[in-house]
Design an enzyme around this catalytic site. Structure first.
Site, PDB file in Angstrom:
ATOM      1  N   THR A 122      42.136  40.494  33.078  1.00 44.35           N
ATOM      2  CA  THR A 122      42.701  40.485  34.247  1.00 44.35           C
ATOM      3  C   THR A 122      42.233  40.709  35.240  1.00 44.35           C
ATOM      4  O   THR A 122      42.775  41.450  35.668  1.00 44.35           O
ATOM      5  CB  THR A 122      43.614  42.305  33.942  1.00 44.35           C
ATOM      6  OG1 THR A 122      42.244  43.897  33.319  1.00 44.35           O
ATOM      7  CG2 THR A 122      44.487  41.906  32.248  1.00 44.35           C
ATOM      8  N   LYS A 170      52.621  48.193  43.466  1.00 45.58           N
ATOM      9  CA  LYS A 170      52.409  47.743  42.067  1.00 45.58           C
ATOM     10  C   LYS A 170      53.117  48.445  41.343  1.00 45.58           C
ATOM     11  O   LYS A 170      51.617  49.275  41.422  1.00 45.58           O
ATOM     12  CB  LYS A 170      50.971  46.399  42.064  1.00 45.58           C
ATOM     13  CG  LYS A 170      50.632  45.876  43.520  1.00 45.58           C
ATOM     14  CD  LYS A 170      49.582  44.717  43.455  1.00 45.58           C
ATOM     15  CE  LYS A 170      48.167  45.787  44.385  1.00 45.58           C
ATOM     16  NZ  LYS A 170      47.382  45.049  44.420  1.00 45.58           N
ATOM     17  N   GLY A 188      40.262  40.157  38.557  1.00 38.93           N
ATOM     18  CA  GLY A 188      41.200  39.476  40.342  1.00 38.93           C
ATOM     19  C   GLY A 188      42.504  39.229  40.385  1.00 38.93           C
ATOM     20  O   GLY A 188      42.712  38.710  40.608  1.00 38.93           O
ATOM     21  N   THR A 189      43.291  40.544  39.142  1.00 31.78           N
ATOM     22  CA  THR A 189      44.686  40.210  39.453  1.00 31.78           C
ATOM     23  C   THR A 189      45.320  41.084  40.852  1.00 31.78           C
ATOM     24  O   THR A 189      46.201  40.251  41.219  1.00 31.78           O
ATOM     25  CB  THR A 189      45.032  41.045  38.928  1.00 31.78           C
ATOM     26  OG1 THR A 189      44.653  41.705  38.359  1.00 31.78           O
ATOM     27  CG2 THR A 189      45.126  40.588  37.350  1.00 31.78           C
ATOM     28  N   GLY A 190      44.366  41.400  41.579  1.00 31.24           N
ATOM     29  CA  GLY A 190      45.221  42.051  42.794  1.00 31.24           C
ATOM     30  C   GLY A 190      44.610  40.948  44.360  1.00 31.24           C
ATOM     31  O   GLY A 190      45.380  40.774  44.629  1.00 31.24           O
ATOM     32  N   CYS A 191      43.683  40.293  43.549  1.00 27.11           N
ATOM     33  CA  CYS A 191      43.342  39.481  45.355  1.00 27.11           C
ATOM     34  C   CYS A 191      44.151  37.990  44.687  1.00 27.11           C
ATOM     35  O   CYS A 191      44.913  38.192  45.560  1.00 27.11           O
ATOM     36  CB  CYS A 191      41.541  38.821  44.633  1.00 27.11           C
ATOM     37  SG  CYS A 191      40.380  40.870  44.457  1.00 27.11           S
TER      38      CYS A 191
END
Length: 286
Positions: free
Chosen positions: A227, A196, A229-232
Protein backbone atom coordinates in the site's frame (compact mmCIF):
# COMPACT_ATOMS: atom_id res chain seq x y z
CA UNK A 1 -22.41 5.44 -5.23
CA UNK A 2 -23.52 9.08 -5.53
CA UNK A 3 -26.22 10.68 -3.40
CA UNK A 4 -26.89 13.27 -6.13
CA UNK A 5 -26.04 13.72 -9.76
CA UNK A 6 -22.84 15.45 -10.76
CA UNK A 7 -23.13 19.09 -11.73
CA UNK A 8 -19.67 20.60 -11.17
CA UNK A 9 -16.79 20.71 -13.60
CA UNK A 10 -13.09 20.03 -13.30
CA UNK A 11 -12.14 23.63 -12.50
CA UNK A 12 -14.86 24.78 -10.16
CA UNK A 13 -17.75 24.28 -12.57
CA UNK A 14 -16.17 24.50 -16.02
CA UNK A 15 -14.65 21.66 -17.95
CA UNK A 16 -10.97 21.88 -18.73
CA UNK A 17 -10.37 21.97 -22.48
CA UNK A 18 -8.97 18.63 -23.58
CA UNK A 19 -6.37 18.55 -26.34
CA UNK A 20 -7.67 17.22 -29.66
CA UNK A 21 -6.76 13.73 -30.86
CA UNK A 22 -4.02 15.09 -33.12
CA UNK A 23 -2.59 17.33 -30.40
CA UNK A 24 -0.28 16.58 -27.46
CA UNK A 25 -1.26 14.40 -24.54
CA UNK A 26 -2.89 16.14 -21.60
CA UNK A 27 -0.08 17.53 -19.47
CA UNK A 28 -0.03 17.03 -15.71
CA UNK A 29 2.53 18.57 -13.34
CA UNK A 30 3.45 17.15 -9.94
CA UNK A 31 5.11 19.34 -7.30
CA UNK A 32 6.27 16.95 -4.61
CA UNK A 33 9.14 15.05 -3.01
CA UNK A 34 11.27 12.32 -4.53
CA UNK A 35 10.96 8.78 -3.11
CA UNK A 36 14.19 6.91 -3.80
CA UNK A 37 12.35 3.59 -3.39
CA UNK A 38 9.98 4.45 -6.23
CA UNK A 39 6.76 3.65 -4.40
CA UNK A 40 5.46 7.12 -3.55
CA UNK A 41 6.16 10.78 -4.27
CA UNK A 42 7.31 12.05 -7.65
CA UNK A 43 8.00 8.51 -8.86
CA UNK A 44 4.49 7.25 -8.08
CA UNK A 45 2.98 10.37 -9.58
CA UNK A 46 4.78 10.02 -12.91
CA UNK A 47 3.99 6.30 -13.15
CA UNK A 48 0.31 7.01 -12.55
CA UNK A 49 0.24 9.78 -15.14
CA UNK A 50 1.87 7.52 -17.73
CA UNK A 51 -0.53 4.66 -16.98
CA UNK A 52 -3.52 6.97 -17.46
CA UNK A 53 -2.41 8.35 -20.80
CA UNK A 54 -1.12 11.77 -19.81
CA UNK A 55 2.28 13.44 -20.05
CA UNK A 56 3.71 13.76 -16.55
CA UNK A 57 6.11 16.56 -15.57
CA UNK A 58 7.73 17.27 -12.22
CA UNK A 59 8.92 19.94 -9.85
CA UNK A 60 10.99 18.30 -7.13
CA UNK A 61 10.48 20.11 -3.82
CA UNK A 62 12.38 17.69 -1.58
CA UNK A 63 14.54 14.59 -1.77
CA UNK A 64 14.11 11.62 0.55
CA UNK A 65 16.19 8.57 1.30
CA UNK A 66 13.34 6.09 1.50
CA UNK A 67 12.61 2.40 1.12
CA UNK A 68 9.96 -0.13 2.12
CA UNK A 69 10.89 0.25 5.80
CA UNK A 70 10.60 4.02 6.13
CA UNK A 71 12.24 7.37 5.52
CA UNK A 72 15.88 7.50 6.51
CA UNK A 73 16.42 11.14 5.62
CA UNK A 74 14.91 14.12 3.79
CA UNK A 75 16.23 17.37 2.37
CA UNK A 76 14.12 20.21 0.99
CA UNK A 77 15.23 22.16 -2.06
CA UNK A 78 15.63 25.94 -2.01
CA UNK A 79 12.54 27.92 -2.93
CA UNK A 80 14.47 29.39 -5.85
CA UNK A 81 15.00 25.90 -7.30
CA UNK A 82 11.32 25.02 -6.93
CA UNK A 83 10.26 28.29 -8.53
CA UNK A 84 12.69 27.84 -11.43
CA UNK A 85 11.51 24.29 -12.16
CA UNK A 86 7.88 25.37 -12.12
CA UNK A 87 8.36 28.38 -14.39
CA UNK A 88 10.54 26.35 -16.78
CA UNK A 89 7.78 23.80 -17.31
CA UNK A 90 4.67 25.95 -17.19
CA UNK A 91 5.95 28.82 -19.30
CA UNK A 92 7.14 26.59 -22.14
CA UNK A 93 5.11 23.34 -22.09
CA UNK A 94 1.98 24.40 -20.22
CA UNK A 95 -0.23 22.31 -17.95
CA UNK A 96 -3.78 20.96 -17.90
CA UNK A 97 -3.69 20.04 -14.17
CA UNK A 98 -1.32 20.31 -11.21
CA UNK A 99 -0.92 17.97 -8.25
CA UNK A 100 1.00 18.86 -5.08
CA UNK A 101 2.43 16.47 -2.51
CA UNK A 102 5.28 16.75 0.00
CA UNK A 103 6.30 20.40 0.33
CA UNK A 104 8.25 20.09 3.59
CA UNK A 105 8.41 23.71 4.83
CA UNK A 106 6.35 26.86 5.24
CA UNK A 107 8.55 28.66 2.71
CA UNK A 108 7.96 26.02 0.05
CA UNK A 109 4.22 25.92 0.74
CA UNK A 110 4.05 29.69 0.29
CA UNK A 111 6.20 29.56 -2.85
CA UNK A 112 4.04 26.89 -4.47
CA UNK A 113 0.78 28.59 -3.45
CA UNK A 114 1.94 31.81 -5.12
CA UNK A 115 2.84 29.92 -8.31
CA UNK A 116 -0.48 28.08 -8.41
CA UNK A 117 -2.46 31.27 -7.90
CA UNK A 118 -1.23 32.43 -11.30
CA UNK A 119 -1.85 29.16 -13.14
CA UNK A 120 -5.11 28.54 -15.02
CA UNK A 121 -5.50 24.80 -14.34
CA UNK A 122 -7.26 22.63 -11.76
CA UNK A 123 -5.13 21.90 -8.70
CA UNK A 124 -5.21 18.72 -6.59
CA UNK A 125 -3.60 19.22 -3.17
CA UNK A 126 -2.47 16.10 -1.34
CA UNK A 127 -1.59 17.65 2.06
CA UNK A 128 1.21 15.22 2.88
CA UNK A 129 2.11 15.41 6.56
CA UNK A 130 3.56 12.00 7.33
CA UNK A 131 4.72 9.01 5.32
CA UNK A 132 2.94 5.67 5.22
CA UNK A 133 5.44 4.54 7.87
CA UNK A 134 4.64 7.46 10.18
CA UNK A 135 7.70 9.57 9.38
CA UNK A 136 7.05 13.35 9.45
CA UNK A 137 7.27 15.02 6.02
CA UNK A 138 5.93 18.49 6.86
CA UNK A 139 7.43 20.89 9.39
CA UNK A 140 5.03 21.76 12.21
CA UNK A 141 5.27 25.46 11.41
CA UNK A 142 4.22 24.76 7.80
CA UNK A 143 0.72 23.56 8.74
CA UNK A 144 -0.60 27.12 9.09
CA UNK A 145 0.78 28.01 5.67
CA UNK A 146 -0.80 24.93 4.14
CA UNK A 147 -4.19 25.84 5.64
CA UNK A 148 -4.04 29.53 4.87
CA UNK A 149 -2.16 29.66 1.56
CA UNK A 150 -2.38 26.34 -0.29
CA UNK A 151 -5.90 25.08 0.43
CA UNK A 152 -7.57 28.25 -0.89
CA UNK A 153 -6.07 27.66 -4.37
CA UNK A 154 -7.04 23.96 -4.46
CA UNK A 155 -9.71 22.59 -6.75
CA UNK A 156 -9.70 19.39 -4.66
CA UNK A 157 -7.86 18.60 -1.43
CA UNK A 158 -7.37 14.89 -0.61
CA UNK A 159 -6.46 14.38 3.07
CA UNK A 160 -6.47 11.06 4.88
CA UNK A 161 -7.84 11.00 8.42
CA UNK A 162 -4.48 11.73 10.06
CA UNK A 163 -4.05 14.75 7.79
CA UNK A 164 -7.60 15.91 8.59
CA UNK A 165 -6.69 15.88 12.28
CA UNK A 166 -3.44 17.74 11.59
CA UNK A 167 -5.19 20.41 9.51
CA UNK A 168 -8.44 20.87 11.43
CA UNK A 169 -8.29 19.07 14.77
CA UNK A 170 -11.27 16.90 13.76
CA UNK A 171 -10.75 13.23 14.59
CA UNK A 172 -12.88 10.75 12.66
CA UNK A 173 -13.69 7.38 14.20
CA UNK A 174 -16.52 6.20 11.94
CA UNK A 175 -18.09 6.88 8.56
CA UNK A 176 -20.51 9.48 9.88
CA UNK A 177 -17.56 11.64 10.95
CA UNK A 178 -16.45 12.10 7.33
CA UNK A 179 -19.05 14.86 6.87
CA UNK A 180 -17.68 16.87 9.80
CA UNK A 181 -14.16 16.37 8.49
CA UNK A 182 -15.13 17.58 5.02
CA UNK A 183 -16.84 20.68 6.38
CA UNK A 184 -13.78 21.54 8.46
CA UNK A 185 -11.48 21.15 5.46
CA UNK A 186 -13.73 23.12 3.10
CA UNK A 187 -13.78 25.99 5.60
CA UNK A 188 -10.19 26.72 4.54
CA UNK A 189 -11.19 27.53 0.99
CA UNK A 190 -10.79 24.54 -1.33
CA UNK A 191 -13.61 24.01 -3.85
CA UNK A 192 -13.92 20.28 -3.13
CA UNK A 193 -12.74 17.98 -0.36
CA UNK A 194 -12.09 14.27 -0.88
CA UNK A 195 -11.84 12.81 2.62
CA UNK A 196 -10.16 9.42 2.48
CA UNK A 197 -11.58 6.96 4.98
CA UNK A 198 -9.14 4.15 4.32
CA UNK A 199 -8.07 4.07 7.97
CA UNK A 200 -11.59 3.16 9.09
CA UNK A 201 -12.63 -0.49 9.48
CA UNK A 202 -14.73 -2.19 6.82
CA UNK A 203 -14.86 -1.29 3.16
CA UNK A 204 -12.69 1.53 1.86
CA UNK A 205 -15.00 4.55 1.74
CA UNK A 206 -14.18 8.14 0.79
CA UNK A 207 -16.42 11.21 0.80
CA UNK A 208 -16.19 13.80 -1.97
CA UNK A 209 -18.15 17.00 -1.40
CA UNK A 210 -18.19 20.68 -2.26
CA UNK A 211 -20.43 21.45 0.71
CA UNK A 212 -23.69 21.14 -1.21
CA UNK A 213 -23.50 17.77 -2.96
CA UNK A 214 -22.01 14.50 -1.75
CA UNK A 215 -20.46 11.56 -3.56
CA UNK A 216 -19.67 8.46 -1.51
CA UNK A 217 -16.91 6.44 -3.15
CA UNK A 218 -16.79 2.83 -1.99
CA UNK A 219 -14.51 -0.07 -2.85
CA UNK A 220 -13.69 -3.47 -1.36
CA UNK A 221 -10.75 -3.45 1.03
CA UNK A 222 -7.65 -5.36 -0.06
CA UNK A 223 -5.77 -6.33 3.08
CA UNK A 224 -2.20 -6.64 1.90
CA UNK A 225 1.03 -4.86 2.73
CA UNK A 226 1.48 -3.42 -0.73
CA UNK A 227 0.00 0.00 0.00
CA UNK A 228 3.01 2.31 -0.19
CA UNK A 229 2.11 5.38 -2.27
CA UNK A 230 -1.67 5.04 -2.26
CA UNK A 231 -2.30 8.70 -1.41
CA UNK A 232 0.10 9.96 -4.07
CA UNK A 233 -1.42 7.57 -6.60
CA UNK A 234 -5.01 8.64 -5.93
CA UNK A 235 -4.19 12.36 -6.11
CA UNK A 236 -2.17 11.93 -9.30
CA UNK A 237 -4.92 9.84 -10.90
CA UNK A 238 -7.46 12.52 -9.97
CA UNK A 239 -5.26 15.22 -11.53
CA UNK A 240 -4.80 13.10 -14.66
CA UNK A 241 -8.54 12.66 -15.15
CA UNK A 242 -9.13 16.37 -14.54
CA UNK A 243 -6.51 17.12 -17.19
CA UNK A 244 -8.53 14.97 -19.58
CA UNK A 245 -11.55 17.19 -18.97
CA UNK A 246 -13.65 15.11 -16.58
CA UNK A 247 -15.73 16.95 -13.96
CA UNK A 248 -14.51 16.51 -10.39
CA UNK A 249 -17.00 13.77 -9.35
CA UNK A 250 -16.34 11.66 -12.44
CA UNK A 251 -12.59 12.16 -12.10
CA UNK A 252 -12.70 11.13 -8.44
CA UNK A 253 -14.66 7.96 -9.18
CA UNK A 254 -12.24 6.99 -11.94
CA UNK A 255 -9.24 7.74 -9.71
CA UNK A 256 -10.69 5.61 -6.93
CA UNK A 257 -11.19 2.70 -9.34
CA UNK A 258 -7.64 2.95 -10.67
CA UNK A 259 -6.11 3.16 -7.18
CA UNK A 260 -8.16 0.22 -5.88
CA UNK A 261 -6.91 -1.90 -8.78
CA UNK A 262 -3.33 -0.80 -8.13
CA UNK A 263 -3.58 -1.83 -4.48
CA UNK A 264 -5.05 -5.22 -5.40
CA UNK A 265 -2.20 -5.82 -7.85
CA UNK A 266 0.54 -4.55 -5.50
CA UNK A 267 3.68 -6.61 -5.13
CA UNK A 268 6.33 -7.25 -2.45
CA UNK A 269 9.56 -5.26 -2.64
CA UNK A 270 11.90 -5.08 0.32
CA UNK A 271 11.11 -6.18 3.85
CA UNK A 272 8.37 -3.65 4.62
CA UNK A 273 5.47 -2.01 2.81
CA UNK A 274 5.56 -2.79 -0.89
CA UNK A 275 4.29 -0.42 -3.59
CA UNK A 276 1.02 -0.52 -5.43
CA UNK A 277 1.23 -1.63 -9.06
CA UNK A 278 0.81 1.52 -11.13
CA UNK A 279 0.92 -0.45 -14.37
CA UNK A 280 -1.80 -2.95 -13.50
CA UNK A 281 -3.82 -1.97 -16.58
CA UNK A 282 -0.91 -2.17 -18.99
CA UNK A 283 -0.93 -5.90 -19.71
CA UNK A 284 1.16 -8.89 -18.73
CA UNK A 285 4.23 -8.61 -16.53
CA UNK A 286 7.57 -10.27 -17.20
Amino acid sequence: MDDVNSRAGGAGGARVQRPGPSGPLPRVLTVAGSDSGGGAGIQADLKTMLALGTHGMSVIAAVTAQNSLGVQGSWELPAEAVRAQYRSVVDDIGVHAVKTGMLASAELVQTVADLLAGTEAPVVVDPVGVSKHGDPLLAAEAVDSLRGKLLPVATVVTPNLDEVAQLTGVRVTDETGLREAAAAVLAHGSRWALIKGGHLPGEAVDLLTDGSEEHWLRAPRHDNRHTHGTGCTLASALASYLAKGLPVPEAARAAKEYTTGAIAAGFPLGAGLGPVDHGWRLGERG
